[in-house]
Design a protein around this motif. Structure first.
Motif, PDB file in Angstrom:
ATOM      1  N   UNK A  55       0.734  -1.256   0.022  1.00 26.52           N
ATOM      2  CA  UNK A  55       0.345   0.172   0.032  1.00 26.52           C
ATOM      3  C   UNK A  55       0.534   1.388  -0.001  1.00 26.52           C
ATOM      4  N   UNK A  56       2.045   0.995   0.568  1.00 23.16           N
ATOM      5  CA  UNK A  56       2.746   1.940   1.055  1.00 23.16           C
ATOM      6  C   UNK A  56       3.392   2.651  -0.510  1.00 23.16           C
ATOM      7  N   UNK A  57       3.768   2.086  -1.164  1.00 20.01           N
ATOM      8  CA  UNK A  57       5.062   1.894  -2.292  1.00 20.01           C
ATOM      9  C   UNK A  57       4.222   2.330  -3.181  1.00 20.01           C
ATOM     10  N   UNK A  58       2.934   1.958  -3.699  1.00 18.41           N
ATOM     11  CA  UNK A  58       1.909   2.898  -4.659  1.00 18.41           C
ATOM     12  C   UNK A  58       1.554   4.340  -3.796  1.00 18.41           C
ATOM     13  N   UNK A  59       0.974   3.867  -2.957  1.00 18.09           N
ATOM     14  CA  UNK A  59       0.610   5.460  -2.723  1.00 18.09           C
ATOM     15  C   UNK A  59       1.482   6.799  -1.976  1.00 18.09           C
ATOM     16  N   UNK A  60       1.964   6.580  -2.209  1.00 20.93           N
ATOM     17  CA  UNK A  60       3.058   7.763  -2.969  1.00 20.93           C
ATOM     18  C   UNK A  60       3.132   7.917  -4.050  1.00 20.93           C
ATOM     19  N   UNK A  61       3.439   7.193  -4.892  1.00 17.67           N
ATOM     20  CA  UNK A  61       3.133   7.573  -5.808  1.00 17.67           C
ATOM     21  C   UNK A  61       1.704   8.110  -6.343  1.00 17.67           C
ATOM     22  N   UNK A  62       1.199   7.747  -6.159  1.00 17.25           N
ATOM     23  CA  UNK A  62      -0.888   7.697  -6.817  1.00 17.25           C
ATOM     24  C   UNK A  62      -0.789   9.581  -5.389  1.00 17.25           C
ATOM     25  N   UNK A  63      -0.354   9.411  -5.055  1.00 12.34           N
ATOM     26  CA  UNK A  63       0.377  11.256  -4.507  1.00 12.34           C
ATOM     27  C   UNK A  63       0.716  11.882  -4.633  1.00 12.34           C
ATOM     28  N   UNK A  64       1.785  11.381  -5.196  1.00 16.85           N
ATOM     29  CA  UNK A  64       2.770  12.013  -6.241  1.00 16.85           C
ATOM     30  C   UNK A  64       1.971  12.637  -7.492  1.00 16.85           C
ATOM     31  N   UNK A  65       1.404  11.933  -8.721  1.00 17.73           N
ATOM     32  CA  UNK A  65       0.538  12.163  -9.668  1.00 17.73           C
ATOM     33  C   UNK A  65      -0.441  12.946  -9.116  1.00 17.73           C
ATOM     34  N   UNK A  66      -1.150  12.644  -8.164  1.00 13.11           N
ATOM     35  CA  UNK A  66      -2.408  13.885  -7.768  1.00 13.11           C
ATOM     36  C   UNK A  66      -1.625  15.289  -7.120  1.00 13.11           C
ATOM     37  N   UNK A  67      -1.296  15.192  -6.334  1.00 14.29           N
ATOM     38  CA  UNK A  67      -0.193  17.081  -5.964  1.00 14.29           C
ATOM     39  C   UNK A  67      -0.091  17.105  -7.935  1.00 14.29           C
ATOM     40  N   UNK A  68       0.713  16.513  -8.314  1.00  9.70           N
ATOM     41  CA  UNK A  68       1.600  17.202 -10.021  1.00  9.70           C
ATOM     42  C   UNK A  68       0.200  17.661 -11.086  1.00  9.70           C
ATOM     43  N   UNK A  69      -0.862  17.059 -11.133  1.00  9.95           N
ATOM     44  CA  UNK A  69      -1.831  17.120 -11.719  1.00  9.95           C
ATOM     45  C   UNK A  69      -3.012  18.282 -10.924  1.00  9.95           C
ATOM     46  N   UNK A  70      -3.231  18.088  -9.603  1.00 12.90           N
ATOM     47  CA  UNK A  70      -3.880  19.113  -8.882  1.00 12.90           C
ATOM     48  C   UNK A  70      -2.734  19.506  -7.559  1.00 12.90           C
ATOM     49  N   UNK A  71      -2.329  20.425  -8.055  1.00 11.38           N
ATOM     50  CA  UNK A  71      -1.300  21.781  -7.471  1.00 11.38           C
ATOM     51  C   UNK A  71      -2.283  22.420  -6.802  1.00 11.38           C
ATOM     52  N   UNK A  72      -2.144  22.852  -5.050  1.00 13.16           N
ATOM     53  CA  UNK A  72      -2.295  23.860  -4.656  1.00 13.16           C
ATOM     54  C   UNK A  72      -4.286  23.829  -4.005  1.00 13.16           C
ATOM     55  N   UNK A  73      -3.798  22.679  -4.224  1.00 10.48           N
ATOM     56  CA  UNK A  73      -5.663  21.965  -3.619  1.00 10.48           C
ATOM     57  C   UNK A  73      -7.056  22.642  -4.243  1.00 10.48           C
ATOM     58  N   UNK A  74      -6.347  22.329  -5.865  1.00 12.48           N
ATOM     59  CA  UNK A  74      -7.315  23.122  -7.040  1.00 12.48           C
ATOM     60  C   UNK A  74      -8.601  21.398  -7.562  1.00 12.48           C
ATOM     61  N   UNK A  75      -8.317  20.817  -7.134  1.00 12.02           N
ATOM     62  CA  UNK A  75      -9.197  19.774  -7.398  1.00 12.02           C
ATOM     63  C   UNK A  75     -10.800  20.067  -6.922  1.00 12.02           C
ATOM     64  N   UNK A  76     -12.016  19.733  -7.015  1.00  6.45           N
ATOM     65  CA  UNK A  76     -12.875  19.665  -6.937  1.00  6.45           C
ATOM     66  C   UNK A  76     -13.438  18.530  -7.114  1.00  6.45           C
ATOM     67  N   UNK A  77     -13.717  17.429  -6.413  1.00  6.32           N
ATOM     68  CA  UNK A  77     -14.293  16.179  -6.106  1.00  6.32           C
ATOM     69  C   UNK A  77     -13.575  15.149  -5.498  1.00  6.32           C
ATOM     70  N   UNK A  78     -13.845  14.232  -5.848  1.00  2.96           N
ATOM     71  CA  UNK A  78     -13.497  12.944  -5.178  1.00  2.96           C
ATOM     72  C   UNK A  78     -12.712  12.081  -6.048  1.00  2.96           C
TER      73      UNK A  78
END
Length: 398
Positions: A55-78
């Motif tokens: 879980x930790x190995x995948x989670x770190x990569x997913x978080x990196x991807x998420x923050x790269x595409x939605x920086x500064x809390x720019x997402x609006x959804x789930x």
């Protein structure tokens, strides 16, 4: 003598009661998948428990991807990524209602737009599995006024019917008064009475068309005797425990459903097409769509041989990797690797549903504020299998 007559009468009444009970039982056996209330959801067997290290190995990569595409809390959804039915990472950000400043949460139902097609198709497959329908059945045998004799259930599911998009033909002068709300039945009546010809010969090619799924919703209503919203509850939502999912009812929900917005949070108003269902108008959450995906891919809920027919591409007129099955988009690479997904867009709502049956992975992203970055989540498939996506590139998304 009187005693004997009374006994005979009691025996006759008892016999009639038994016969009536048997007859009633037979009716219930036929309709149990459709009308009998379901007290508890179907139990879906998950895969092996994921280790904390995995879980930790995948989670770190997913978080990196998420923050790269939605920086500064720019997402609006789930947003959610899961394997074996277990959530690896999920995130809920932004506002469900801009005016009320209500926060987006894991239980906020958002309009999933054309991802609704996957769920409508699944309901149809359930009806096929209980022999209420069959895939090669002509639509004219179910909807008597349907004007196209060669269209079948399968060609509706695969967008090969040749029908025209209702959003376009209802714009033409004399076809529909756009001050009036359009219904699914209205679409059928218009096609039957206004000489709306086919765009091309049935089953000669693929053309993505919302009219196909508006008709499938009417078929669900016809064979179940229930309104689409109630049929979907009984066939899909209740059995799979989708407690925060519903079909939008224009008159009942137009003031209470989560609004949709443009990029600048300008509200997108409803229009005359917003009462159509089957092709859209299901509201759901990432967690409920995970339950749906687990159920759809489980033999406990859906016949797996029938499901495999959904994962076959039916449009092979032209050489290429993109294809469409029974309510699911796909990419079929020459290597033999297959990728299954469905995107959605309606007003300001964007949605992406990715299912990787081989790896037992589910990826969901929903937003009620127009955001094409949602469609990039497909790239996360590369973390779980040999999918030729690149997490770092900036390629244009469809």
């Amino acid at each position: 003598m009187i005693f004997i007559k009374k006994a005979n009468i009691l025996q006759i009444l008892l016999l009639l009661l038994v016969l009536s009970s048997c007859k009633q039982k037979k009716i219930l056996e036929i309709d149990t998948d459709l009308k009998t209330p379901i007290a508890t959801p179907i139990v879906i067997q998950q895969g092996p428990k994921l280790t904390p290290a995995y879980i930790e190995s995948k989670k770190n990569s997913i978080i990196y991807f998420y923050n790269k595409n939605w920086p500064n809390k720019s997402a609006n959804g789930g947003f959610l990524v899961a394997k074996n039915g277990q959530i690896i990472y999920e995130k809920y950000e932004g506002l469900a209602n801009y005016k009320e400043k209500s926060a987006m949460t894991s239980t906020t139902p958002l309009h999933i737009a054309s991802v609704s097609k996957v769920i409508t198709a699944t309901a149809i497959l359930k009806l096929v599995s209980v022999k209420k329908l069959y895939l090669e059945q002509k639509v004219t045998t179910i909807l008597k006024e349907f004007p196209y004799p060669d269209v079948t259930i399968r060609t509706l599911l695969t967008h090969r019917s040749g029908m025209r998009n209702y959003a376009y033909f209802t714009e033409k002068k004399g076809i529909w008064d756009r001050h009036k709300i359009l219904s699914n039945q209205d679409i059928l009546t218009i096609m039957a009475t206004k000489d709306i010809d086919l765009e091309f010969r049935t089953n000669s090619r693929f053309s993505y068309c919302n009219t196909n799924y508006a008709m499938l919703a009417l078929i669900i209503e016809k064979v179940t005797g229930l309104e689409y919203k109630d049929a979907m509850k009984e066939i899909v939502f209740k059995p799979l425990g989708m407690t925060n999912t519903y079909v939008f009812d224009y008159e009942k929900d137009k003031l209470t459903a989560v609004p949709s917005y443009k990029r600048n949070f300008a509200k997108v108003n409803l229009d005359y097409l917003d009462a159509i269902y089957g092709d859209k108008n299901i509201y759901s959450t990432p967690r409920d769509l995970l339950k749906f995906d687990n159920g759809r891919n489980s033999a406990a809920y859906l016949d797996q041989k029938l499901l495999q027919e959904a994962y076959v591409g039916y449009s092979n007129e032209h050489r290429g990797t993109k294809n469409y099955g029974l309510g699911i988009r796909m990419i079929n690479w020459p290597t033999g690797k297959n990728f299954y997904f469905h995107n959605g867009w309606w007003h300001g709502n964007t949605a992406s549903y990715v299912t990787l049956p081989e790896e037992k992975v589910t990826i969901i992203a929903l937003s009620n504020k127009y955001d094409k970055r949602i469609y990039k989540v497909r790239k996360l498939a590369a973390l779980f299998g040999d999918y030729p996506f690149h997490l770092e590139d900036n390629e244009k998304e469809e």
